[in-house]
Design a protein around this motif. Structure first.
Motif, PDB file in Angstrom:
ATOM      1  N   MET A 421       0.793  -1.224   0.000  1.00 28.11           N
ATOM      2  CA  MET A 421       0.000   0.000   0.000  1.00 28.11           C
ATOM      3  C   MET A 421       0.835   1.289   0.000  1.00 28.11           C
ATOM      4  N   PRO A 422       1.869   1.418   0.848  1.00 19.12           N
ATOM      5  CA  PRO A 422       2.653   2.661   0.800  1.00 19.12           C
ATOM      6  C   PRO A 422       3.314   2.899  -0.561  1.00 19.12           C
ATOM      7  N   GLN A 423       3.807   1.818  -1.183  1.00 20.69           N
ATOM      8  CA  GLN A 423       4.444   1.959  -2.487  1.00 20.69           C
ATOM      9  C   GLN A 423       3.430   2.305  -3.568  1.00 20.69           C
ATOM     10  N   LEU A 424       2.261   1.644  -3.520  1.00 20.04           N
ATOM     11  CA  LEU A 424       1.235   1.911  -4.518  1.00 20.04           C
ATOM     12  C   LEU A 424       0.694   3.325  -4.385  1.00 20.04           C
ATOM     13  N   ALA A 425       0.578   3.808  -3.151  1.00 16.59           N
ATOM     14  CA  ALA A 425       0.045   5.155  -2.928  1.00 16.59           C
ATOM     15  C   ALA A 425       0.951   6.239  -3.498  1.00 16.59           C
ATOM     16  N   GLN A 426       2.211   5.914  -3.784  1.00 15.42           N
ATOM     17  CA  GLN A 426       3.119   6.892  -4.379  1.00 15.42           C
ATOM     18  C   GLN A 426       2.773   7.194  -5.835  1.00 15.42           C
ATOM     19  N   VAL A 427       2.126   6.258  -6.516  1.00 10.79           N
ATOM     20  CA  VAL A 427       1.828   6.445  -7.940  1.00 10.79           C
ATOM     21  C   VAL A 427       0.331   6.436  -8.243  1.00 10.79           C
ATOM     22  N   VAL A 428      -0.498   5.931  -7.314  1.00 11.61           N
ATOM     23  CA  VAL A 428      -1.950   5.888  -7.507  1.00 11.61           C
ATOM     24  C   VAL A 428      -2.613   6.486  -6.267  1.00 11.61           C
ATOM     25  N   VAL A 465     -11.063  -0.276 -10.210  1.00 10.61           N
ATOM     26  CA  VAL A 465     -10.706   0.482 -11.401  1.00 10.61           C
ATOM     27  C   VAL A 465     -10.454   1.929 -10.990  1.00 10.61           C
ATOM     28  N   LYS A 466      -9.219   2.390 -11.175  1.00  6.64           N
ATOM     29  CA  LYS A 466      -8.839   3.741 -10.795  1.00  6.64           C
ATOM     30  C   LYS A 466      -8.464   4.544 -12.039  1.00  6.64           C
ATOM     31  N   VAL A 467      -9.037   5.740 -12.140  1.00  7.84           N
ATOM     32  CA  VAL A 467      -8.696   6.677 -13.212  1.00  7.84           C
ATOM     33  C   VAL A 467      -8.308   7.992 -12.565  1.00  7.84           C
ATOM     34  N   GLY A 468      -7.022   8.290 -12.536  1.00  4.50           N
ATOM     35  CA  GLY A 468      -6.549   9.519 -11.922  1.00  4.50           C
ATOM     36  C   GLY A 468      -6.934   9.594 -10.457  1.00  4.50           C
ATOM     37  N   SER A 469      -7.435  10.768 -10.064  1.00  2.24           N
ATOM     38  CA  SER A 469      -7.827  10.982  -8.667  1.00  2.24           C
ATOM     39  C   SER A 469      -9.291  10.673  -8.413  1.00  2.24           C
ATOM     40  N   ARG A 470      -9.997  10.150  -9.424  1.00  2.00           N
ATOM     41  CA  ARG A 470     -11.412   9.821  -9.235  1.00  2.00           C
ATOM     42  C   ARG A 470     -11.567   8.658  -8.258  1.00  2.00           C
ATOM     43  N   PRO A 471     -12.696   8.589  -7.552  1.00  2.00           N
ATOM     44  CA  PRO A 471     -12.932   7.420  -6.685  1.00  2.00           C
ATOM     45  C   PRO A 471     -12.903   6.138  -7.491  1.00  2.00           C
ATOM     46  N   GLY A 472     -12.326   5.093  -6.925  1.00  2.00           N
ATOM     47  CA  GLY A 472     -12.239   3.821  -7.619  1.00  2.00           C
ATOM     48  C   GLY A 472     -13.594   3.135  -7.734  1.00  2.00           C
ATOM     49  N   ILE A 473     -13.742   2.327  -8.761  1.00  2.00           N
ATOM     50  CA  ILE A 473     -14.972   1.568  -8.981  1.00  2.00           C
ATOM     51  C   ILE A 473     -14.685   0.109  -8.637  1.00  2.00           C
ATOM     52  N   PRO A 474     -15.241  -0.413  -7.529  1.00  2.00           N
ATOM     53  CA  PRO A 474     -15.038  -1.838  -7.205  1.00  2.00           C
ATOM     54  C   PRO A 474     -15.963  -2.699  -8.053  1.00  2.00           C
TER      55      PRO A 474
END
Length: 497
Positions: A421-428, A465-474
């Motif tokens: 999670m910390p690594q992923l949060a750096q780019v997403v 599904v993540k697109v930019g800063s939009r909320p993700g769609i589970p």
């Protein structure tokens, strides 16, 4: 005589017992059977054409309905349609038609890519799988009438100097279009030879060696012309012959012995690619089966053993280079009005195998994915975790590899471990709720005692599904009956008969 009664209701006497009345949840009181919840009203989903007579009782789904029907929203149950090509070309939701897929093994990364590939094939977009290691896509490509090209020791060869359709396409073009296509072809062949040397040596060739290779490739094309496609042995012979243009860039100062010393290591490495080295002769012989661009295509390299990591990485990179070159040629002809416009969905699975095969390969992959990326060409890059990208040996390579995720139009995540999670949060950009969701999906499966087997993982088929800063769609992906057979990646474990 009966007494006349008025129409007014008589008042109930205080000592008269009240008759129980049912409530919307049943009869009250002990033993009455009231329920603790209210059944929701029945819901049906359909298009505006199918349920137009339900107006005004219909309600919008609130999720994107453009693209391949991917699955159902885990929050609302609504249908989610999603793919990078449709969201880029038809809605403008994406800045570029690319997708990066992350997730632990066994949770369905390849399944969600196959669903998109199958749906896009129905829209007329040809899926192109440049290197299938398991295989995950062979059955699907065959089922939709595509071409399967087998590569590996004793199965088939892919000549890394083969320009594919580019030479024939360049002959039909004129002016700047022809020059641009030939320049791109030359650059791609040079990049591929350098990549094979990088895999063999575990480090990239030097600047002087790449300059010598570029000059030798020019001489090679002049020698053979359009009639015969050269192979790596021909390139080695050019370097041995020491023509004047190659000697000039080698800076031998007119001394042939100095030239031999300068090119000795390069010649030795190229010779190792001709059949006796770690990579065998898979890339040194003429191409066994040329790629066709009027149908879906899959390069099947599943017969290469997992212990041959360098050969796997070389095969993947070679397939990517050859495939990107063919797509580039097709677009050049379409731009000139000589061929119909064909859209493609390119799949680059097991990305981590190439990136970790040698220092400097990030640059090679970056050069391939940036070359000739035009409208209508979707790209899906698949790997396990961000940790695969951050495990590269140099900080420079790690930053470039993270750029693959940052530049992607959308990021699709399956279950991931907490340490990710910390690594992923750096780019997403992820909220705390989304992080917990991804971690929950990565929970190991339990034992199903009723069937004496391991139960399905909790996160199987679930994606964010993540697109930019939009909320993700589970979203949850359920396979249809028609998809089950082409999604069976454990055929060798099935009982026969």
């Amino acid at each position: 005589m009966a007494a006349r009664t008025s129409g007014r209701t008589r008042a109930r006497r205080p000592d008269t017992p009240r008759t129980p009345q049912p409530t919307p949840r049943g009869w009250p009181g002990r033993g009455g059977g009231t329920v603790g919840y209210v059944d929701p009203a029945p819901e049906w989903r359909g298009t505006t054409v199918q349920v137009c007579g339900m107006w005004p009782f219909g309600a919008g789904a609130g999720t994107p309905m453009v693209g391949v029907p991917l699955g159902r929203d885990l929050d609302s149950g609504a249908t989610v349609c999603c793919d990078p090509v449709s969201w880029f070309m038809r809605t403008g939701l994406l800045a570029n038609p690319s997708m990066f897929v992350l997730g632990r093994p066994g949770l369905g990364k390849s399944t969600v890519v196959r669903r998109m590939a199958l749906g896009l094939a129905g829209y007329g977009v040809h899926p192109l799988v440049f290197g299938d290691l398991k295989p995950d896509y062979v059955d699907l490509i065959r089922a939709i009438g595509g071409q399967v090209i087998s590569l590996g020791r004793g199965r088939g060869h892919l000549n890394v100097l083969d320009p594919g359709e580019s030479t024939a396409a360049a002959a039909r073009l004129t002016g700047s279009a022809r020059r641009q296509l030939l320049a791109a072809t030359h650059s791609r062949r040079l990049n591929m030879v350098s990549a094979l040397l990088t895999i063999l040596r575990s480090e990239p060739p030097g600047d002087r060696e790449e300059t010598v290779l570029a000059a030798a490739l020019d001489i090679l094309d002049d020698r053979h012309g359009p009639g015969r496609t050269p192979v790596l042995a021909d390139l080695v012979q050019v370097i041995k012959d020491a023509p004047e243009p190659v000697r000039a860039v080698a800076l031998d100062r007119g001394d042939i012995n100095r030239y031999r010393d300068i090119t000795e290591n390069l010649e030795a490495s190229l010779t190792a690619l001709l059949g006796d080295g770690l990579l065998g002769d898979s890339f040194a012989r003429p191409t066994t089966e040329p790629m066709k661009l009027d149908r879906p295509v899959c390069f099947d390299i599943s017969d290469i053993d997992d212990s041959e990591t360098l050969l796997q990485a070389a095969a993947l990179l070679s397939c990517w280079s050859y495939g990107f070159g063919a797509v580039s040629a097709a677009h050049a002809l379409a731009d000139a009005g000589l061929e119909p416009r064909r859209n493609h969905f390119l799949v680059m699975d097991e990305l981590w195998r190439v990136l970790q095969a040698g220092r400097g390969l990030v640059d090679r992959v970056n050069a391939l994915t940036r070359l000739d990326r035009q409208r209508g060409v979707g790209l899906a890059m698949v790997t396990h975790t961000i940790g695969d990208l951050l495990a590269l040996p140099t900080e420079e390579d790690r930053i470039k590899a993270k750029g693959f995720v940052e530049r992607a139009g959308m990021v699709v995540c399956a279950g991931l471990p907490p340490a990710e999670m910390p690594q992923l949060a750096q780019v997403v950009e992820l909220t705390e709720v989304e992080k917990r969701l991804l971690v929950d999906w990565s929970t190991p499966p339990a034992w199903d005692s009723s069937r004496n087997r391991q139960a399905d993982p909790p996160g199987l088929g679930n994606f964010l599904v993540k697109v930019g800063s939009r909320p993700g769609i589970p979203v949850h992906v359920d396979l249809t009956e028609g998809e089950l057979e082409v999604n069976n990646t454990n055929k060798r474990w099935n009982k026969q008969g």
